[in-house]
Design an enzyme around this catalytic site. Sequence first.
Site, PDB file in Angstrom:
ATOM      1  N   SER A 236      10.935   4.342 -50.988  1.00 44.44           N
ATOM      2  CA  SER A 236      10.436   2.960 -50.973  1.00 44.44           C
ATOM      3  C   SER A 236       9.372   2.763 -49.891  1.00 44.44           C
ATOM      4  O   SER A 236       8.185   2.836 -50.170  1.00 44.44           O
ATOM      5  CB  SER A 236      11.593   1.996 -50.816  1.00 44.44           C
ATOM      6  OG  SER A 236      11.144   0.685 -50.986  1.00 44.44           O
ATOM      7  N   ARG A 237       9.806   2.533 -48.659  1.00 36.67           N
ATOM      8  CA  ARG A 237       8.891   2.429 -47.520  1.00 36.67           C
ATOM      9  C   ARG A 237       9.581   3.024 -46.294  1.00 36.67           C
ATOM     10  O   ARG A 237      10.778   2.803 -46.082  1.00 36.67           O
ATOM     11  CB  ARG A 237       8.520   0.965 -47.229  1.00 36.67           C
ATOM     12  CG  ARG A 237       7.514   0.347 -48.182  1.00 36.67           C
ATOM     13  CD  ARG A 237       6.101   0.944 -48.020  1.00 36.67           C
ATOM     14  NE  ARG A 237       5.143   0.287 -48.896  1.00 36.67           N
ATOM     15  CZ  ARG A 237       4.839   0.677 -50.131  1.00 36.67           C
ATOM     16  NH1 ARG A 237       5.428   1.744 -50.652  1.00 36.67           N
ATOM     17  NH2 ARG A 237       3.929   0.033 -50.842  1.00 36.67           N
TER      18      ARG A 237
ATOM     19  N   GLU B 242       3.818   7.303 -41.343  1.00 39.03           N
ATOM     20  CA  GLU B 242       3.038   8.112 -42.293  1.00 39.03           C
ATOM     21  C   GLU B 242       1.541   7.831 -42.264  1.00 39.03           C
ATOM     22  O   GLU B 242       0.736   8.698 -42.632  1.00 39.03           O
ATOM     23  CB  GLU B 242       3.565   7.925 -43.724  1.00 39.03           C
ATOM     24  CG  GLU B 242       3.304   6.541 -44.302  1.00 39.03           C
ATOM     25  CD  GLU B 242       3.784   6.408 -45.753  1.00 39.03           C
ATOM     26  OE1 GLU B 242       4.947   6.738 -46.017  1.00 39.03           O
ATOM     27  OE2 GLU B 242       2.992   5.961 -46.593  1.00 39.03           O
TER      28      GLU B 242
HETATM   29  P1  NAD Z   1      10.950  -4.965 -57.042  1.00 43.59           P
HETATM   30  O1  NAD Z   1      10.399  -6.156 -56.341  1.00 43.59           O
HETATM   31  O2  NAD Z   1      10.963  -4.951 -58.534  1.00 43.59           O
HETATM   32  O3  NAD Z   1      12.447  -4.695 -56.549  1.00 43.59           O
HETATM   33  C1  NAD Z   1      12.863  -4.784 -55.229  1.00 43.59           C
HETATM   34  C2  NAD Z   1      14.324  -5.203 -55.253  1.00 43.59           C
HETATM   35  O4  NAD Z   1      14.806  -5.172 -53.901  1.00 43.59           O
HETATM   36  C3  NAD Z   1      14.545  -6.622 -55.787  1.00 43.59           C
HETATM   37  O5  NAD Z   1      15.540  -6.616 -56.779  1.00 43.59           O
HETATM   38  C4  NAD Z   1      14.996  -7.402 -54.556  1.00 43.59           C
HETATM   39  O6  NAD Z   1      15.900  -8.437 -54.871  1.00 43.59           O
HETATM   40  C5  NAD Z   1      15.671  -6.300 -53.762  1.00 43.59           C
HETATM   41  N1  NAD Z   1      15.868  -6.639 -52.356  1.00 43.59           N
HETATM   42  C6  NAD Z   1      15.192  -7.520 -51.593  1.00 43.59           C
HETATM   43  N2  NAD Z   1      15.728  -7.552 -50.352  1.00 43.59           N
HETATM   44  C7  NAD Z   1      16.764  -6.675 -50.346  1.00 43.59           C
HETATM   45  C8  NAD Z   1      17.706  -6.271 -49.370  1.00 43.59           C
HETATM   46  N3  NAD Z   1      17.690  -6.794 -48.136  1.00 43.59           N
HETATM   47  N4  NAD Z   1      18.628  -5.357 -49.709  1.00 43.59           N
HETATM   48  C9  NAD Z   1      18.659  -4.832 -50.960  1.00 43.59           C
HETATM   49  N5  NAD Z   1      17.801  -5.185 -51.939  1.00 43.59           N
HETATM   50  C10 NAD Z   1      16.857  -6.092 -51.628  1.00 43.59           C
HETATM   51  O7  NAD Z   1      10.154  -3.721 -56.464  1.00 43.59           O
HETATM   52  P2  NAD Z   1       9.995  -2.285 -57.151  1.00 43.59           P
HETATM   53  O8  NAD Z   1       8.784  -2.288 -58.014  1.00 43.59           O
HETATM   54  O9  NAD Z   1      11.289  -1.846 -57.692  1.00 43.59           O
HETATM   55  O10 NAD Z   1       9.603  -1.417 -55.859  1.00 43.59           O
HETATM   56  C11 NAD Z   1      10.537  -1.173 -54.822  1.00 43.59           C
HETATM   57  C12 NAD Z   1       9.812  -0.582 -53.636  1.00 43.59           C
HETATM   58  O11 NAD Z   1       9.334   0.723 -53.977  1.00 43.59           O
HETATM   59  C13 NAD Z   1       8.526  -1.348 -53.254  1.00 43.59           C
HETATM   60  O12 NAD Z   1       8.815  -2.360 -52.336  1.00 43.59           O
HETATM   61  C14 NAD Z   1       7.640  -0.288 -52.659  1.00 43.59           C
HETATM   62  O13 NAD Z   1       7.776  -0.367 -51.254  1.00 43.59           O
HETATM   63  C15 NAD Z   1       8.233   1.022 -53.162  1.00 43.59           C
HETATM   64  N6  NAD Z   1       7.284   1.828 -53.935  1.00 43.59           N
HETATM   65  C16 NAD Z   1       7.086   3.119 -53.567  1.00 43.59           C
HETATM   66  C17 NAD Z   1       6.221   3.933 -54.295  1.00 43.59           C
HETATM   67  C18 NAD Z   1       5.969   5.375 -53.923  1.00 43.59           C
HETATM   68  O14 NAD Z   1       5.000   5.975 -54.407  1.00 43.59           O
HETATM   69  N7  NAD Z   1       6.813   5.993 -53.111  1.00 43.59           N
HETATM   70  C19 NAD Z   1       5.545   3.395 -55.390  1.00 43.59           C
HETATM   71  C20 NAD Z   1       5.794   2.073 -55.755  1.00 43.59           C
HETATM   72  C21 NAD Z   1       6.664   1.293 -55.025  1.00 43.59           C
END
Ligand code: NAD
Length: 350
Positions: A246-247, A276
């Site tokens: 994620s991050r 990073e």
């Molecule tokens: P999304 O917004 O669809 O889902 C995020 C989920 O996290 C939501 O359901 C939200 O309710 C939940 N959330 C919020 N606060 C929370 C907490 N404190 N504890 C637990 N859950 C919580 O986002 P997504 O499209 O599924 O993306 C998720 C993350 O993936 C993004 O934020 C981004 O940082 C990361 N990402 C990484 C890459 C990569 O190449 N590695 C690519 C795309 C996205």
Amino acid sequence: MQHIKWQKPVLRVAVFSAQPYDKRFLNQINLAHFQSLHAELVYHISPLSEESVPLAALCDAVCVFVNDCVDEPVLKLLSEQGVRGVFLRCAGFNNVDLKAAEKLGMFVARVPAYSPEAVAEFTIAIMLTLNRRTHRAYNRVREGNFDLNSLLGFNMHKKTVGIVGVGKIGLAVARILKGFGCNLVAYDPYEVEEFKALGSYTTLDDLLQQSDIVTLHCPFMDSTKHLINRSSLKCLKTGAMLINTSRGGLIDTSAVIDALKSGKIGALGLDVYEEEANLFYVDHSADIIHDDVFQRLVTFPNVLVTGHQAFLTEEALTEIAETTFQNLQHFADGTECKNALVGGGAKTAK
Ligand code: NAD
């Protein structure tokens, strides 16, 4: 919210952190579908920072990625140069000061969803690699070493996987793991019905206690900074695998290193790392890397680090380019942009 309209015959966009694959997909989409927009994309390999702002001279907008710095000082400098729009080629926007952008009357838009399967499938790839040690087996066989000792894995079937954040990516991960026959538990402050058909929601502490594998898919915000820290790690099942695609800021890296040393964490898979921005997307193979925390991480045999590549599929890059151009079109036309975070006549998404 006020629309911000661009009113010139050619839309000049400075694209920062532009890799060859970014150029390829953005140029393809521009030529195929958006020629009437008259966008001129000026590509820069360097990331956006106070130092690189002059590269956006004479541009109407900048197009940025995950590690570009779009804080208040950078936005002020961009605004002074006449830049009116910021276009993120990613979903996360933790690197952009949205309040400052709003004060400066700028337009900010992102790509909220691009192939969640790309990230989900990569997450599973890391899980399986760490579990079955294919990264180590690959090196052994190349050296003529066919010893199987220390390559012992476990069946995914019937293991409990804890998903932290069941949004688009977390849900895609859940669907794949269901196919493996895993038991799924999740923690998310916002529950969705789709997940209830696959597993059950619980608290973060309970998830950490139950799970053989924990995978993080929530956004990085003040409230999720170092979600995995010394205190939460106490709840983790001893020997569990931890994955973060994620991050980087979701994890306190030094706490995780201590947990690896003690065996509390059995395996660690990271596609993202808190620091990073100083390392990823650049070839440092001939440099001395000064980040001792990172260097310690990669010495563990049960740690796999990749350089923020989970998004890197043909499908995801096509969707990123398409949505970026749609956002640019709304900026140019002054029409409501559902992907706008600031200045596009739409509300900021959750
Ligand atoms: P999304 O917004 O669809 O889902 C995020 C989920 O996290 C939501 O359901 C939200 O309710 C939940 N959330 C919020 N606060 C929370 C907490 N404190 N504890 C637990 N859950 C919580 O986002 P997504 O499209 O599924 O993306 C998720 C993350 O993936 C993004 O934020 C981004 O940082 C990361 N990402 C990484 C890459 C990569 O190449 N590695 C690519 C795309 C996205």
